[in-house]
Design an enzyme around this catalytic site. Structure first.
Site, PDB file in Angstrom:
ATOM      1  N   HIS A 154      -3.038   6.136   4.674  1.00 44.16           N
ATOM      2  CA  HIS A 154      -1.607   6.259   4.947  1.00 44.16           C
ATOM      3  C   HIS A 154      -1.130   7.637   4.460  1.00 44.16           C
ATOM      4  O   HIS A 154      -1.537   8.096   3.384  1.00 44.16           O
ATOM      5  CB  HIS A 154      -0.812   5.202   4.168  1.00 44.16           C
ATOM      6  CG  HIS A 154      -0.947   3.797   4.672  1.00 44.16           C
ATOM      7  ND1 HIS A 154      -1.647   3.437   5.790  1.00 44.16           N
ATOM      8  CD2 HIS A 154      -0.420   2.636   4.181  1.00 44.16           C
ATOM      9  CE1 HIS A 154      -1.559   2.128   5.967  1.00 44.16           C
ATOM     10  NE2 HIS A 154      -0.824   1.616   5.001  1.00 44.16           N
ATOM     11  N   CYS A 210       0.807  -1.227   0.000  1.00 49.18           N
ATOM     12  CA  CYS A 210       0.000   0.000   0.000  1.00 49.18           C
ATOM     13  C   CYS A 210       0.844   1.283   0.000  1.00 49.18           C
ATOM     14  O   CYS A 210       0.550   2.234  -0.729  1.00 49.18           O
ATOM     15  CB  CYS A 210      -0.954  -0.003   1.193  1.00 49.18           C
ATOM     16  SG  CYS A 210      -0.291  -0.789   2.668  1.00 49.18           S
TER      17      CYS A 210
HETATM   18  O1  25A Z   1       0.958 -12.046   4.932  1.00 54.79           O
HETATM   19  P1  25A Z   1       0.670 -10.657   4.454  1.00 54.79           P
HETATM   20  O2  25A Z   1       0.674 -10.546   2.971  1.00 54.79           O
HETATM   21  O3  25A Z   1       1.572  -9.622   5.056  1.00 54.79           O
HETATM   22  O4  25A Z   1      -0.837 -10.314   4.918  1.00 54.79           O
HETATM   23  C1  25A Z   1      -1.250 -10.333   6.296  1.00 54.79           C
HETATM   24  C2  25A Z   1      -2.642  -9.786   6.470  1.00 54.79           C
HETATM   25  O5  25A Z   1      -2.632  -8.469   5.934  1.00 54.79           O
HETATM   26  C3  25A Z   1      -3.897  -8.203   5.364  1.00 54.79           C
HETATM   27  C4  25A Z   1      -4.800  -9.416   5.483  1.00 54.79           C
HETATM   28  O6  25A Z   1      -5.657  -9.272   6.665  1.00 54.79           O
HETATM   29  C5  25A Z   1      -3.775 -10.511   5.718  1.00 54.79           C
HETATM   30  O7  25A Z   1      -4.343 -11.552   6.463  1.00 54.79           O
HETATM   31  N1  25A Z   1      -3.571  -7.792   4.029  1.00 54.79           N
HETATM   32  C6  25A Z   1      -3.115  -8.495   2.984  1.00 54.79           C
HETATM   33  N2  25A Z   1      -2.861  -7.711   1.960  1.00 54.79           N
HETATM   34  C7  25A Z   1      -3.148  -6.451   2.370  1.00 54.79           C
HETATM   35  C8  25A Z   1      -3.078  -5.179   1.768  1.00 54.79           C
HETATM   36  N3  25A Z   1      -2.658  -4.999   0.516  1.00 54.79           N
HETATM   37  C9  25A Z   1      -3.612  -6.519   3.683  1.00 54.79           C
HETATM   38  N4  25A Z   1      -3.972  -5.464   4.366  1.00 54.79           N
HETATM   39  C10 25A Z   1      -3.895  -4.263   3.744  1.00 54.79           C
HETATM   40  N5  25A Z   1      -3.448  -4.114   2.500  1.00 54.79           N
HETATM   41  P2  25A Z   1      -7.245  -9.043   6.597  1.00 54.79           P
HETATM   42  O8  25A Z   1      -7.765  -9.066   7.972  1.00 54.79           O
HETATM   43  O9  25A Z   1      -7.617  -7.922   5.748  1.00 54.79           O
HETATM   44  O10 25A Z   1      -7.769 -10.331   5.822  1.00 54.79           O
HETATM   45  C11 25A Z   1      -7.679 -11.577   6.340  1.00 54.79           C
HETATM   46  C12 25A Z   1      -8.546 -12.431   5.384  1.00 54.79           C
HETATM   47  O11 25A Z   1      -7.814 -13.587   5.079  1.00 54.79           O
HETATM   48  C13 25A Z   1      -8.680 -14.709   5.268  1.00 54.79           C
HETATM   49  N6  25A Z   1      -7.904 -15.900   5.515  1.00 54.79           N
HETATM   50  C14 25A Z   1      -6.957 -16.072   6.446  1.00 54.79           C
HETATM   51  N7  25A Z   1      -6.447 -17.322   6.369  1.00 54.79           N
HETATM   52  C15 25A Z   1      -7.123 -17.929   5.357  1.00 54.79           C
HETATM   53  C16 25A Z   1      -8.031 -17.025   4.813  1.00 54.79           C
HETATM   54  N8  25A Z   1      -8.864 -17.344   3.826  1.00 54.79           N
HETATM   55  C17 25A Z   1      -8.766 -18.599   3.302  1.00 54.79           C
HETATM   56  N9  25A Z   1      -7.912 -19.533   3.764  1.00 54.79           N
HETATM   57  C18 25A Z   1      -7.074 -19.241   4.782  1.00 54.79           C
HETATM   58  N10 25A Z   1      -6.211 -20.171   5.231  1.00 54.79           N
HETATM   59  C19 25A Z   1      -9.533 -14.331   6.407  1.00 54.79           C
HETATM   60  O12 25A Z   1     -10.720 -15.010   6.437  1.00 54.79           O
HETATM   61  C20 25A Z   1      -9.789 -12.867   6.084  1.00 54.79           C
HETATM   62  O13 25A Z   1     -10.863 -12.789   5.186  1.00 54.79           O
HETATM   63  P3  25A Z   1     -11.205 -15.735   7.801  1.00 54.79           P
HETATM   64  O14 25A Z   1     -12.437 -16.469   7.385  1.00 54.79           O
HETATM   65  O15 25A Z   1     -10.084 -16.506   8.355  1.00 54.79           O
HETATM   66  O16 25A Z   1     -11.530 -14.663   8.856  1.00 54.79           O
HETATM   67  C21 25A Z   1     -12.764 -14.028   8.763  1.00 54.79           C
HETATM   68  C22 25A Z   1     -13.282 -13.693  10.149  1.00 54.79           C
HETATM   69  O17 25A Z   1     -12.881 -14.700  11.093  1.00 54.79           O
HETATM   70  C23 25A Z   1     -12.389 -14.120  12.290  1.00 54.79           C
HETATM   71  N11 25A Z   1     -11.163 -14.834  12.652  1.00 54.79           N
HETATM   72  C24 25A Z   1      -9.948 -14.672  12.130  1.00 54.79           C
HETATM   73  N12 25A Z   1      -9.092 -15.495  12.713  1.00 54.79           N
HETATM   74  C25 25A Z   1      -9.781 -16.226  13.634  1.00 54.79           C
HETATM   75  C26 25A Z   1     -11.120 -15.810  13.594  1.00 54.79           C
HETATM   76  N13 25A Z   1     -12.055 -16.345  14.388  1.00 54.79           N
HETATM   77  C27 25A Z   1     -11.702 -17.319  15.229  1.00 54.79           C
HETATM   78  N14 25A Z   1     -10.444 -17.776  15.330  1.00 54.79           N
HETATM   79  C28 25A Z   1      -9.463 -17.246  14.547  1.00 54.79           C
HETATM   80  N15 25A Z   1      -8.202 -17.721  14.659  1.00 54.79           N
HETATM   81  C29 25A Z   1     -12.131 -12.697  12.007  1.00 54.79           C
HETATM   82  O18 25A Z   1     -12.817 -11.918  12.991  1.00 54.79           O
HETATM   83  C30 25A Z   1     -12.677 -12.407  10.627  1.00 54.79           C
HETATM   84  O19 25A Z   1     -13.713 -11.451  10.674  1.00 54.79           O
HETATM   85  O1  L14 Z   2       2.892  -6.045   2.422  1.00 55.35           O
HETATM   86  O2  L14 Z   2       0.287  -3.641   8.332  1.00 55.35           O
HETATM   87  O3  L14 Z   2       0.933  -5.512   1.744  1.00 55.35           O
HETATM   88  O4  L14 Z   2       0.005  -1.743   7.311  1.00 55.35           O
HETATM   89  C1  L14 Z   2       0.169  -4.463   3.937  1.00 55.35           C
HETATM   90  C2  L14 Z   2      -0.255  -3.911   5.234  1.00 55.35           C
HETATM   91  C3  L14 Z   2       2.277  -5.260   5.021  1.00 55.35           C
HETATM   92  C4  L14 Z   2       1.804  -4.671   6.331  1.00 55.35           C
HETATM   93  C5  L14 Z   2       1.726  -5.719   2.652  1.00 55.35           C
HETATM   94  C6  L14 Z   2       0.372  -2.930   7.345  1.00 55.35           C
HETATM   95  C7  L14 Z   2       1.186  -5.548   4.041  1.00 55.35           C
HETATM   96  C8  L14 Z   2       0.925  -3.513   6.082  1.00 55.35           C
END
Ligand code: 25A
Ligand code: L14
Length: 343
Positions: A244, A131
């Site tokens: 941001h 981002c």
């Molecule tokens: O690894 P990275 O790339 O650095 O990314 C890390 C995190 O950053 C966000 C995103 O979080 C990601 O998980 N992200 C990624 N790219 C981004 C960007 N460009 C970014 N943020 C900003 N800019 P997020 O919260 O936005 O999204 C998480 C989503 O991922 C789904 N997910 C996770 N593991 C998964 C999966 N989907 C499929 N298979 C998998 N193995 C997750 O879905 C969510 O949609 P979910 O169903 O797991 O969660 C939905 C609801 O469930 C609750 N919950 C979460 N964890 C738990 C839980 N409930 C009970 N127990 C848990 N352990 C949450 O409340 C959620 O509402």
């Molecule tokens: O690499 O937590 O896209 O603000 C985006 C969200 C890294 C962390 C990525 C954050 C993530 C970032």
């Protein structure tokens, strides 16, 4: 394949970014016959709003992509590492939001206003940049083309929504606790984020930079296709929900006055210049939240350098920083007929 036959999936649909992807597909009338919401087994069966209707969340599995043309992924790096190649092999083009594939030489890293041509070479996986990188390159590209850029020094002020829904909740809970004389709890961040700043985003590396800082360095070079570009970054988490902000200092190759930069940027795609400090006009996250553009202001000539400019760049990190950029990539793929590909 006709446009209206497209089947589009959002993987990680229940997250902060995934929900915004669904909203953006609907708001921009993306030409899809069907949109599918995929998430982990925890969310399967849940319903998500989509326009006037609702989508039932399906569990993301290996066989999820057989009859799907395009998948927007935002389910974290591990999920992308595992499932993006499976989707790609099934003939589904992936636009991935995580950091998993960005630096892979076979994966284009694309901001449509900056390097749409990189899409031509895709092999069914395309990466959406970080981002903080996206908004910076949108604002710097016109300057790069006009005057050349030798060096970039950037400090960021990043909203909690970047770390997902749990972090949005954490800031809200901490503010509420503090106003009720209670001890704030922290789970997502190592310290309290309410009324605080943390010079810490993602993990720290051996060179003492954070991963987030090195993403800005490496991704900017890849998008601008310039490995000689010198960049240093300090990334900071601030108690803001959406948007941001970045303080950016650049050294250009040839002189560009602040006035010329203002005119240039105000004519460039995806940018809105808000720059009249005497009237208190400058970009702020509370304005940028919910908007599509990258806002630029405080444009001025650096008094310490021959060819230096300072800029203040603000954008909605969930929109242009994530969901909107991914949907714009998808729109480019459709309009350039790049969705059907045998690999
Ligand atoms: O690894 P990275 O790339 O650095 O990314 C890390 C995190 O950053 C966000 C995103 O979080 C990601 O998980 N992200 C990624 N790219 C981004 C960007 N460009 C970014 N943020 C900003 N800019 P997020 O919260 O936005 O999204 C998480 C989503 O991922 C789904 N997910 C996770 N593991 C998964 C999966 N989907 C499929 N298979 C998998 N193995 C997750 O879905 C969510 O949609 P979910 O169903 O797991 O969660 C939905 C609801 O469930 C609750 N919950 C979460 N964890 C738990 C839980 N409930 C009970 N127990 C848990 N352990 C949450 O409340 C959620 O509402
Ligand atoms: O690499 O937590 O896209 O603000 C985006 C969200 C890294 C962390 C990525 C954050 C993530 C970032």
């Amino acid at each position: 394949m006709r446009e209206q036959d497209l089947v589009v999936a959002v993987a990680g649909a229940t997250g902060a970014v995934g929900r915004e992807m669904l909203k953006t597909l609907e708001a921009r009338k993306f030409p899809a016959a069907r949109v599918r919401a995929l998430a982990s087994s925890r969310s399967a069966g849940k319903e998500l709003p989509f326009g006037d209707s609702r989508l039932v969340v399906e569990e993301l599995k290996e066989d999820s992509f057989a009859d799907t043309d395009l998948a927007l992924f935002s389910a974290g790096g591990d999920t992308s590492k595992k499932f993006a190649p499976i989707a790609a092999r099934a003939g589904c083009v992936v636009v991935d939001n995580s950091s998993a594939w960005r630096m892979d030489p076979d994966v284009p890293l694309v901001v449509p206003e900056v390097n749409p041509e990189a899409l031509e070479e895709h092999k069914n996986i395309i990466a959406n940049p970080n981002c903080s990188t996206i908004q910076m390159v949108v604002a710097l590209k016109p300057i790069y083309d006009q005057a050349g850029i030798r060096r970039i020094i950037v400090s960021t002020y990043q909203a909690v929504s970047g770390s997902g829904q749990k972090a949005i909740q954490e800031l809200e809970n901490q503010v509420r606790a503090l106003f009720n004389m209670q001890e704030p709890e922290n789970h997502v961040y190592p310290y309290q984020i309410a009324f605080n700043c943390l010079p810490h985003i993602d993990d720290f590396l051996d060179n003492d930079y954070s991963k987030e800082e090195m993403k800005m360095v490496n991704e900017t070079r890849k998008i601008l296709n310039d490995e000689s570009l010198r960049i240093t970054a300090t990334t900071v988490r601030v108690p803001v929900f959406y948007g941001h902000s970045e303080s950016v200092n650049i050294e250009t190759q040839t002189r560009l006055s602040a006035k010329e930069a203002r005119v240039l940027l105000s004519r460039s795609p995806g940018i809105r210049v808000l720059d009249n400090p005497r009237e208190n006009i400058y970009p702020m996250p509370i304005q940028a939240a919910g908007e599509d553009e990258t806002f630029v202001g405080r444009i001025r000539e650096d008094i310490s350098l021959e060819n230096g400019l300072d800029l203040w760049i603000v954008a909605d990190n969930i929109r242009k920083g994530a969901a909107l950029n991914a949907v714009q990539i998808a729109e480019e793929l459709v309009s350039k007929n790049l969705l059907v590909r045998d690999i």
